[in-house]
Design a protein around this motif. Structure first.
Motif, mmCIF file in Angstrom:
data_model
loop_
_atom_site.group_PDB
_atom_site.id
_atom_site.type_symbol
_atom_site.label_atom_id
_atom_site.label_comp_id
_atom_site.label_asym_id
_atom_site.label_seq_id
_atom_site.Cartn_x
_atom_site.Cartn_y
_atom_site.Cartn_z
ATOM 1 N N SER A 318 61.587 -21.337 99.701
ATOM 2 C CA SER A 318 62.128 -22.256 98.711
ATOM 3 C C SER A 318 63.458 -21.702 98.214
ATOM 4 C CB SER A 318 61.113 -22.413 97.569
ATOM 5 O OG SER A 318 61.775 -22.434 96.340
ATOM 6 N N LEU A 319 64.504 -22.538 98.260
ATOM 7 C CA LEU A 319 65.826 -22.126 97.793
ATOM 8 C C LEU A 319 66.147 -22.988 96.588
ATOM 9 C CD1 LEU A 319 67.792 -22.227 101.200
ATOM 10 C CD2 LEU A 319 66.439 -20.344 100.257
ATOM 11 N N SER A 320 66.429 -22.355 95.453
ATOM 12 C CA SER A 320 66.826 -23.178 94.321
ATOM 13 C C SER A 320 68.176 -22.714 93.785
ATOM 14 C CB SER A 320 65.768 -23.182 93.226
ATOM 15 O OG SER A 320 65.617 -21.882 92.726
ATOM 16 N N VAL A 321 69.030 -23.697 93.542
ATOM 17 C CA VAL A 321 70.387 -23.387 93.106
ATOM 18 C C VAL A 321 70.361 -23.077 91.613
ATOM 19 C CG1 VAL A 321 72.709 -24.342 92.778
ATOM 20 C CG2 VAL A 321 71.448 -24.784 94.899
ATOM 21 N N ASP A 322 70.906 -21.873 91.261
ATOM 22 C CA ASP A 322 70.939 -21.480 89.851
ATOM 23 C C ASP A 322 72.210 -21.950 89.179
ATOM 24 O OD1 ASP A 322 68.590 -20.117 90.361
ATOM 25 O OD2 ASP A 322 69.689 -18.326 91.013
ATOM 26 N N GLY A 323 73.262 -21.998 89.954
ATOM 27 C CA GLY A 323 74.531 -22.404 89.351
ATOM 28 C C GLY A 323 75.607 -22.496 90.402
ATOM 29 N N LEU A 324 76.695 -23.206 90.050
ATOM 30 C CA LEU A 324 77.794 -23.428 90.987
ATOM 31 C C LEU A 324 79.110 -23.110 90.307
ATOM 32 C CD1 LEU A 324 76.266 -26.729 92.117
ATOM 33 C CD2 LEU A 324 77.100 -25.116 93.827
ATOM 34 N N VAL A 325 80.031 -22.616 91.086
ATOM 35 C CA VAL A 325 81.386 -22.405 90.575
ATOM 36 C C VAL A 325 82.294 -23.276 91.423
ATOM 37 C CG1 VAL A 325 83.156 -20.697 89.958
ATOM 38 C CG2 VAL A 325 80.746 -20.014 90.044
ATOM 39 N N PRO A 326 82.540 -24.552 90.992
ATOM 40 C CA PRO A 326 83.257 -25.489 91.852
ATOM 41 C C PRO A 326 84.773 -25.316 91.844
ATOM 42 C CG PRO A 326 82.518 -26.617 89.865
ATOM 43 C CD PRO A 326 82.074 -25.189 89.757
ATOM 44 N N GLU A 327 85.292 -24.547 90.860
ATOM 45 C CA GLU A 327 86.743 -24.487 90.702
ATOM 46 C C GLU A 327 87.439 -23.636 91.766
ATOM 47 O OE1 GLU A 327 84.586 -23.716 88.312
ATOM 48 O OE2 GLU A 327 84.812 -25.229 86.747
ATOM 49 N N THR A 328 86.698 -22.727 92.380
ATOM 50 C CA THR A 328 87.322 -21.853 93.370
ATOM 51 C C THR A 328 87.607 -22.654 94.645
ATOM 52 O OG1 THR A 328 85.109 -21.224 94.010
ATOM 53 C CG2 THR A 328 86.289 -19.695 92.581
ATOM 54 N N GLU A 329 88.494 -22.108 95.480
ATOM 55 C CA GLU A 329 88.920 -22.848 96.672
ATOM 56 C C GLU A 329 87.717 -23.166 97.567
ATOM 57 O OE1 GLU A 329 92.349 -21.141 98.522
ATOM 58 O OE2 GLU A 329 92.061 -22.432 100.277
ATOM 59 N N THR A 330 86.869 -22.134 97.754
ATOM 60 C CA THR A 330 85.588 -22.373 98.400
ATOM 61 C C THR A 330 84.549 -22.331 97.290
ATOM 62 O OG1 THR A 330 86.310 -21.196 100.353
ATOM 63 C CG2 THR A 330 83.948 -21.471 100.090
ATOM 64 N N PRO A 331 83.928 -23.488 96.967
ATOM 65 C CA PRO A 331 82.977 -23.483 95.853
ATOM 66 C C PRO A 331 81.872 -22.456 96.105
ATOM 67 C CG PRO A 331 83.404 -25.724 96.593
ATOM 68 C CD PRO A 331 84.032 -24.816 97.589
ATOM 69 N N LEU A 332 81.512 -21.711 95.038
ATOM 70 C CA LEU A 332 80.464 -20.715 95.158
ATOM 71 C C LEU A 332 79.159 -21.272 94.618
ATOM 72 C CD1 LEU A 332 82.375 -17.530 93.916
ATOM 73 C CD2 LEU A 332 81.733 -18.101 96.287
ATOM 74 N N CYS A 333 78.086 -20.930 95.314
ATOM 75 C CA CYS A 333 76.779 -21.409 94.909
ATOM 76 C C CYS A 333 75.845 -20.201 94.794
ATOM 77 C CB CYS A 333 76.269 -22.386 95.972
ATOM 78 S SG CYS A 333 74.536 -22.791 95.841
ATOM 79 N N TYR A 334 75.164 -20.084 93.643
ATOM 80 C CA TYR A 334 74.203 -18.999 93.471
ATOM 81 C C TYR A 334 72.816 -19.587 93.576
ATOM 82 C CZ TYR A 334 78.136 -16.119 92.254
ATOM 83 O OH TYR A 334 79.317 -15.430 92.327
ATOM 84 N N LEU A 335 72.025 -18.985 94.501
ATOM 85 C CA LEU A 335 70.676 -19.528 94.598
ATOM 86 C C LEU A 335 69.632 -18.426 94.699
ATOM 87 C CD1 LEU A 335 70.194 -19.391 97.954
ATOM 88 C CD2 LEU A 335 71.428 -21.551 97.813
#
Lengths: 516, 193
Positions: A318-335
């Motif tokens: 199970s992968l659940s996304v904790d948060g996203l950083v969309p402002e960076t050139e490559t959006p970062l996703c923490y899961l």
């Protein structure tokens, strides 16, 4: 008649006091367009042409005793004469001068003055509208501002504003002002049946369109022409609200003036349309931040073309996304990975094209950082202005919840996602965005922090521990609180973590926001 | 203008802000109408509050008060005459459902103007004749029921009698055949037996 009178450059009639014409000179003969032979001994009333005032024949109803001077229009001759009746001893002289040219010149001047006044009023009106548009902050305000300012002037009879319905070519009336009469009713009906009207053409071409006279122009549906004729409307201008190549809507401006819109007005109002389009565009972008209504979409995806779906299925994790950083050139996703080794999941993900970068943040907690490619599901949502509020993936597929502004084109966003993947919109609802006041924020944070954490943070902050360079060392702050340095650092870190968790709005049950 | 001529011809009011145009219309109507000419909307309303106008030739596009605005004001008053709007364009519509009775397009030629005014006179004439017949019937009923002395003080009777007289006068000046119709109406014996 004396020689000098006969040849005088002014029309002269000799009339006896009872009104019988005795002699007419050459000029009078020419001016009054009568043969001189026929007029002598005739009554003045039949020699002089008719005018509405009939001042000359009235002057002879009783023998004239006083000098009389009038200027009259003679419709049958289409001339203006200045006529002076001068009684002498036993003869009355009637002098006639053609003043038509002066009258025509005066008419021209009056017309010019009216044109100049009109131009000035229009220019003031336009700058007024532009100034008001700057103040307008919502689409409703923009629509109301334009219609009220344009529709309630002496210049125009009414104005209406139509907006393009999201995702379709339909136009809906959003505001109207002035004497809308039967014309607007018929415009609305025509919009309903999709008939070709000038306003719709302006939306399609992005160019202002002038129709005058409205009543006799075949490019307008008969129902509208008929209503416009009954309402006394003669001219119309359709102004598209444009921003770049996007047309947000249109303003229809109607007036009873004949030929009211010149190319100059077309250009000036074109600018109003661009300004309004610019304002509408600005509100669209602000709206996600400002609006308290959001549309929440829940998407369901089972397509393994998306790397997160594939990895969850492959490892039965199970992968659940904790948060996203969309402002960076490559959006970062923490899961957070659950039910499988994070390292194994990372290895699978690293092999796919849609992942730009990946690393394990915390092997034991299962935390992973992923650099998302623009073609992945989450990447597509982020690039189309969505705010991903939750995303979970397991062996059966993924569920993603995304917030978007009601102003956004829902269909476009959904199409953009489902075109790339086998995904479907499982649910859609509108809800009020929770607005957190600073006081509520402080209260909630205060509830999370322990007393020690809060006093450690406050003391360190007031002692300028967080300044760079530090004005107080950790030992000095710890000393003030009568605790050891390591204890202070422990409290500070726990407190900062809770502060940031609250600020980034992570859920209470989130692994990252837990702990002391 | 002497009073006796006004009773024999329909009363027309010409309204146009261009004096040259208004005066031309007025002269064209001489002989078939008793014509009043004014050059703006407010003056037109002034004339209407002073005298009974049967027909109005109204320019649509005047500065200040437009023909449409004059028309709107007429709806607030009890104007019962006909209105012919003079417009700049000819969309070729019938006048059904329009706020005026007929329209003419500029430039208006002499024959058209006389024909339209004649036509509207006839329409109004028959309408007023109908109203006269109904008012006159009522008057006669009261005549039969109330004796002459009391009729003088009878408000309703006086009102109907005055109204009937005005309607009759207007119908007479508006339609040529009215004397015949009036004679036929009078010949009917309504009192029975």
């Amino acid at each position: 008649m004396d020689e000098q009178f006969e040849r005088a450059p002014v029309g002269i009639l000799e009339v006896d006091p009872t009104g019988t014409v005795r002699a007419v000179n050459e000029s009078a003969d020419t001016l009054l367009e009568v043969g001189s032979a026929a007029v002598v001994d005739e009554p003045i009333g039949s020699v002089f042409p008719m005018s509405v005032e009939a001042s000359v024949s009235q002057a002879f109803e009783t023998p004239p005793e006083e000098r009389l001077s009038v200027e009259e229009f003679y419709p049958d001759l289409d001339r203006w004469f200045e006529v002076t009746v001068v009684p002498a001893d036993d003869t009355v002289f009637v002098y006639v001068r053609d003043v038509t040219d002066r009258h025509r010149l005066e008419q021209t001047l009056t017309q010019r003055e009216a044109d100049i006044t009109r131009l000035t009023v229009i220019n003031e009106l336009i700058s007024d509208v532009l100034a008001a548009l700057v103040e307008a902050s919502t689409r409703e305000e923009i629509a109301e501002t334009i219609c009220t300012r344009l529709g309630e002037t002496e210049l125009y009879d009414f104005a209406w504003l139509g907006e393009r319905e999201l995702g379709t070519d339909d136009i809906a009336v959003r505001a109207a002002s002035g004497a809308t009469g039967r014309t607007l009713d018929n415009i609305e009906s025509a919009l309903g049946t999709g008939e070709d009207i000038p306003e719709a053409r302006a939306v399609n071409t992005g160019q202002p369109e002038i129709v005058q006279p409205v009543g006799a122009n075949d490019s307008v549906p008969t129902s509208i022409r008929r209503a416009a004729f009954a309402d006394g409307l003669q001219s119309m201008l359709a102004i598209p609200l444009t921003y770049g190549s996007t047309v947000y809507g249109v303003v229809g401006l109607y007036t009873s003036e004949q030929d009211a819109f010149s190319s100059r007005e077309r250009a000036s109002f074109g600018t109003v349309g661009e300004m309004a389009g610019f304002a509408v565009n600005a509100t669209r972008h602000q709206s996600v931040l400002l609006s308290d209504r959001v549309v929440e979409l829940r998407l369901r995806i089972t397509d393994r073309a998306d790397p997160l779906v594939a990895a969850a299925a492959e490892h039965e994790a199970s992968l659940s996304v904790d948060g996203l950083v969309p402002e960076t050139e490559t959006p970062l996703c923490y899961l957070t990975v659950d039910g499988a080794e994070p390292a194994d999941v990372v290895e699978s993900l690293a092999a796919t094209e849609m992942i730009e970068s990946i690393r394990v943040v915390d092997g034991t907690g299962g935390s992973v950082e992923v650099g998302l490619g623009g073609d992945s599901l989450l990447g597509r949502l982020l690039s189309r202005g969505g705010t991903v509020t939750s995303a979970t993936f397991d062996s059966s597929g993924g569920t993603v919840t995304v917030d978007i502004s009601p102003e956004e084109d829902l269909r476009r966003l959904a199409d953009g996602v489902t075109r790339g993947f086998d995904a479907e919109v499982a649910a859609k609802r509108e809800r009020d965005e929770e607005i957190v006041t600073p006081q509520a924020f402080r209260d909630r944070l205060s509830n999370r922090l322990t007393e020690r954490q809060e006093s450690a943070l406050r003391t360190a902050y007031l002692a300028d521990y967080f300044e760079s360079p530090r004005e107080s060392t950790a030992e000095e702050v710890a000393g003030a609180l009568d605790i050891t340095g390591p204890t202070l650092l422990h409290h500070l870190r726990a407190g900062q973590r809770k502060l940031l968790a609250e600020f980034f709005d992570l859920h209470e049950d989130h692994p990252r926001s837990q702990g002391q | 203008m002497a009073e006796d001529t006004t009773t024999s011809l329909p009363v027309a009011l010409v309204v146009d802000d261009e004096k040259e145009v208004a005066d031309a219309y007025a002269l064209r109507l001489r002989g078939i109408c008793d014509v009043e000419t004014v050059y703006n909307g407010p003056s037109a309303l002034e004339v209407l509050s002073e005298k009974t106008v049967d027909l109005m030739l109204l320019d649509r596009h005047m500065p200040g008060m437009s023909g449409d605005e004059v028309l709107e004001e007429l709806n607030n008053r009890d104007y019962d005459g006909r209105v012919v709007m003079v417009t700049a364009i000819d969309p070729g519509f019938d006048v059904l459902d329009m706020p005026f009775d007929d329209y003419l397009c500029k430039p208006v030629d002499r024959e058209d103007i006389r024909e339209v005014i004649g036509h509207q006179s006839t329409i109004l004439g028959y309408k007023l004749l109908g109203e006269y017949f109904s008012a006159e019937s009522k008057r006669q009923v009261i005549t039969a029921e109330v004796d002459a002395e009391r009729r003088a003080d009878h408000d309703e009777y006086q009102r109907i009698a005055t109204h009937a007289r005005q309607l009759e006068q207007r119908a007479r000046r508006l339609i040529d055949e009215s004397p015949d119709l009036l004679a036929e109406f009078d010949a009917v014996d309504r009192e029975g037996r």
